[in-house]
Write a protein that holds these residues in place. Structure first.
Motif, PDB file in Angstrom:
ATOM      1  N   SER A   5      81.093  44.276  72.647  1.00 30.38           N
ATOM      2  CA  SER A   5      79.992  43.533  73.238  1.00 30.38           C
ATOM      3  C   SER A   5      79.996  42.087  72.759  1.00 30.38           C
ATOM      4  O   SER A   5      79.661  41.173  73.495  1.00 30.38           O
ATOM      5  CB  SER A   5      78.654  44.214  72.965  1.00 30.38           C
ATOM      6  OG  SER A   5      78.348  44.079  71.616  1.00 30.38           O
ATOM      7  N   GLU A   6      80.457  41.870  71.521  1.00 27.72           N
ATOM      8  CA  GLU A   6      80.603  40.498  71.016  1.00 27.72           C
ATOM      9  C   GLU A   6      81.626  39.749  71.841  1.00 27.72           C
ATOM     10  O   GLU A   6      81.434  38.602  72.218  1.00 27.72           O
ATOM     11  CB  GLU A   6      81.095  40.548  69.574  1.00 27.72           C
ATOM     12  CG  GLU A   6      80.128  39.920  68.592  1.00 27.72           C
ATOM     13  CD  GLU A   6      80.611  40.114  67.180  1.00 27.72           C
ATOM     14  OE1 GLU A   6      81.684  39.610  66.854  1.00 27.72           O
ATOM     15  OE2 GLU A   6      79.900  40.826  66.431  1.00 27.72           O
ATOM     16  N   LEU A   7      82.713  40.451  72.127  1.00 28.21           N
ATOM     17  CA  LEU A   7      83.790  39.844  72.911  1.00 28.21           C
ATOM     18  C   LEU A   7      83.282  39.478  74.298  1.00 28.21           C
ATOM     19  O   LEU A   7      83.485  38.367  74.782  1.00 28.21           O
ATOM     20  CB  LEU A   7      84.962  40.830  73.010  1.00 28.21           C
ATOM     21  CG  LEU A   7      86.112  40.397  73.909  1.00 28.21           C
ATOM     22  CD1 LEU A   7      86.929  39.321  73.224  1.00 28.21           C
ATOM     23  CD2 LEU A   7      86.999  41.577  74.256  1.00 28.21           C
ATOM     24  N   ILE A   8      82.567  40.405  74.920  1.00 28.67           N
ATOM     25  CA  ILE A   8      82.054  40.146  76.272  1.00 28.67           C
ATOM     26  C   ILE A   8      81.061  38.984  76.254  1.00 28.67           C
ATOM     27  O   ILE A   8      81.040  38.154  77.154  1.00 28.67           O
ATOM     28  CB  ILE A   8      81.426  41.432  76.861  1.00 28.67           C
ATOM     29  CG1 ILE A   8      82.554  42.427  77.144  1.00 28.67           C
ATOM     30  CG2 ILE A   8      80.637  41.139  78.140  1.00 28.67           C
ATOM     31  CD1 ILE A   8      82.112  43.789  77.577  1.00 28.67           C
ATOM     32  N   ASP A   9      80.269  38.909  75.181  1.00 31.48           N
ATOM     33  CA  ASP A   9      79.296  37.826  75.068  1.00 31.48           C
ATOM     34  C   ASP A   9      79.950  36.461  74.971  1.00 31.48           C
ATOM     35  O   ASP A   9      79.470  35.480  75.511  1.00 31.48           O
ATOM     36  CB  ASP A   9      78.434  38.039  73.814  1.00 31.48           C
ATOM     37  CG  ASP A   9      77.036  38.455  74.196  1.00 31.48           C
ATOM     38  OD1 ASP A   9      76.751  38.404  75.405  1.00 31.48           O
ATOM     39  OD2 ASP A   9      76.266  38.835  73.314  1.00 31.48           O
ATOM     40  N   ASN A  10      81.064  36.419  74.254  1.00 24.78           N
ATOM     41  CA  ASN A  10      81.672  35.123  73.943  1.00 24.78           C
ATOM     42  C   ASN A  10      82.837  34.727  74.825  1.00 24.78           C
ATOM     43  O   ASN A  10      83.263  33.582  74.803  1.00 24.78           O
ATOM     44  CB  ASN A  10      82.133  35.098  72.492  1.00 24.78           C
ATOM     45  CG  ASN A  10      80.935  35.176  71.562  1.00 24.78           C
ATOM     46  OD1 ASN A  10      79.936  34.507  71.783  1.00 24.78           O
ATOM     47  ND2 ASN A  10      81.019  36.025  70.565  1.00 24.78           N
ATOM     48  N   ILE A  11      83.368  35.660  75.570  1.00 25.31           N
ATOM     49  CA  ILE A  11      84.504  35.350  76.425  1.00 25.31           C
ATOM     50  C   ILE A  11      84.089  34.215  77.383  1.00 25.31           C
ATOM     51  O   ILE A  11      82.973  34.230  77.903  1.00 25.31           O
ATOM     52  CB  ILE A  11      84.968  36.635  77.166  1.00 25.31           C
ATOM     53  CG1 ILE A  11      86.361  36.464  77.718  1.00 25.31           C
ATOM     54  CG2 ILE A  11      84.013  37.024  78.280  1.00 25.31           C
ATOM     55  CD1 ILE A  11      86.980  37.782  78.162  1.00 25.31           C
ATOM     56  N   PRO A  12      84.918  33.193  77.560  1.00 29.04           N
ATOM     57  CA  PRO A  12      84.468  32.056  78.371  1.00 29.04           C
ATOM     58  C   PRO A  12      84.453  32.337  79.880  1.00 29.04           C
ATOM     59  O   PRO A  12      85.084  31.661  80.677  1.00 29.04           O
ATOM     60  CB  PRO A  12      85.469  30.953  78.017  1.00 29.04           C
ATOM     61  CG  PRO A  12      86.668  31.655  77.528  1.00 29.04           C
ATOM     62  CD  PRO A  12      86.239  32.960  76.968  1.00 29.04           C
TER      63      PRO A  12
END
Ligand SMILES: Nc1ncnc2c1ncn2[C@@H]1O[C@H](COP(=O)(O)OP(=O)(O)O)[C@@H](O)[C@H]1O
Ligand SMILES: [Mg+2]
Length: 370
Positions: A5-12
């Motif tokens: 979920s962190e990755l999805i939040d921060n992916i540009p």
């Protein structure tokens, strides 16, 4: 899971899910960051408040994937930002039906076109730089191999003449030795340049007394062929003599040997003055080398730290590889220092300044030697 979920939040990418009425049900962090709207302002609102421009096409596209649980990619959209400055994006969308509940979900992901454009420009620039470096490398190899051949010819010629008895053994040996030294110096310089350029020149930093290095270099030059007719003077004060800098002793010796050696080489007969000065406030140690030689022609001055520059007028055979100053600058820069030069009108010759950062006197005591 946390990580995903962190990755999805921060992916540009601007990622969101919609309900069947095209209302936003969820967004990732980047969606809020890129648009300037916060979560509360977006959830429950129609996606067409955020994705503006050609909304009809978008609506039909989403409708069609919704009915077929399908996906599309690469649709041009305009993303509306809170500050009113909209930006273009490329949209990918997918619709899928949840097995258990039978609910249809719609997911959208938008990439800012400028990102793609930037990535493309960056890739093009990298490519150009690679091509440029490659051709510089070719040029370097061409000049270096030419330079390497230069001393070999006279060595062979002299050896041949001596063998045939056409010149004395002594004459031959003197010249052969001189050329062999030149060749060794050149080979070392070329090796240093290639290490500098591929970033493999290693430094051993240690607390060192700079004025000791200056004295060592001047003494070595005084007794060499270069310095025979030169009147060297070292001007330091107590503070400069006591100051220690964090440096690679061998490499800084190499820099001073070149800069002070150049001053002697291009002065021939005259004075070379080395001044060591500390600026406690700015934490820097300046070594100023000035000579009474011919100075540097204005046309060459801006190119002095480039490779193979040997064009100081009227010096005939005196020059070496023309790599010394290029190497010197790389070494000084690796010490977080600087090197620059100017023509000193008063003294007539050239002046070089080597600036090194130093440690404050309070911490300068050398480690006791055992
Ligand atoms: N003190 C100086 N006075 C006049 N010319 C200089 C001086 N120092 C350097 N130069 C010029 O800069 C060139 C490059 O110096 P350097 O890179 O050390 O190469 P090299 O000593 O091998 O010729 C020299 O060939 C010379 O033309
Ligand atoms: Mg030199």
């Amino acid at each position: 899971m946390q990580k995903t979920s962190e990755l999805i939040d921060n992916i540009p990418l601007l990622i969101c899910t919609l309900d069947l009425d095209y209302k936003i049900t969820d967004i990732n962090g980047y969606f809020a960051k890129a648009t300037g709207f916060n979560r509360e302002e977006l959830i429950g609102k129609s996606i067409f408040k955020t994705l503006v421009g050609r909304t009809e096409l978008l609506e039909t596209t989403i409708a069609s994937i919704k009915s077929r649980s399908d996906s599309v990619s690469e649709i041009d959209v305009v993303v509306h930002k809170k500050d009113g400055v909209d930006f273009p994006g490329i949209l990918g969308a997918a619709a899928w039906q949840e097995k258990e509940s039978g609910i249809t979900n719609i997911g959208l992901a938008v990439m800012e076109s400028t990102r793609l454009e930037n990535a493309r420009t960056e890739a093009e620039a990298t490519n150009k730089e690679l091509v440029r470096k490659e051709s510089l490398k070719d040029e370097f190899i061409a000049i270096a191999s030419h330079e390497l051949r230069t001393p070999i010819q006279p060595i062979l010629g002299l050896a041949l003449l001596a063998k045939k008895g056409q010149i004395s053994q002594e004459e031959a040996w003197d010249s052969v030795l001189k050329e062999a030294r030149r060749l060794t110096q050149l080979a070392n310089d070329i090796l240093d340049v290639s290490r500098i350029e591929n970033g493999t020149l290693k430094y051993n930093f240690a607390k060192s007394n700079v004025s000791e290095i200056i004295e060592y270099v001047v003494n070595a030059l005084k007794t060499s062929e270069l310095g025979r007719e030169i009147d060297f003077s070292i001007i330091t004060d107590e503070r400069a003599r006591k100051t220690y800098c964090q440096l690679d002793r061998q490499r800084i010796t190499q820099v001073l040997m070149n800069v002070i050696g150049n001053a002697a080489k291009f002065t021939i007969k005259g004075r070379v003055e080395i001044m060591a000065r500390v600026d406690t406030e700015k934490s820097r140690y300046d070594i100023i080398v000035s000579d009474t030689g011919g100075g540097i022609p204005a046309s060459v001055l801006p190119h002095m730290f480039k490779k193979f520059i040997t064009r100081s007028v009227g010096e005939g055979e005196k020059h070496g590889s023309g790599l010394g100053l290029f190497i010197s600058r790389a070494i000084v820069t690796a010490h977080n220092g600087a090197i620059y030069l100017y023509n000193d009108d008063e003294k007539r010759g050239a002046t070089f300044v080597i600036r090194l950062p130093f440690e404050q006197p309070s911490s300068q005591a050398p480690a006791p030697s055992d």
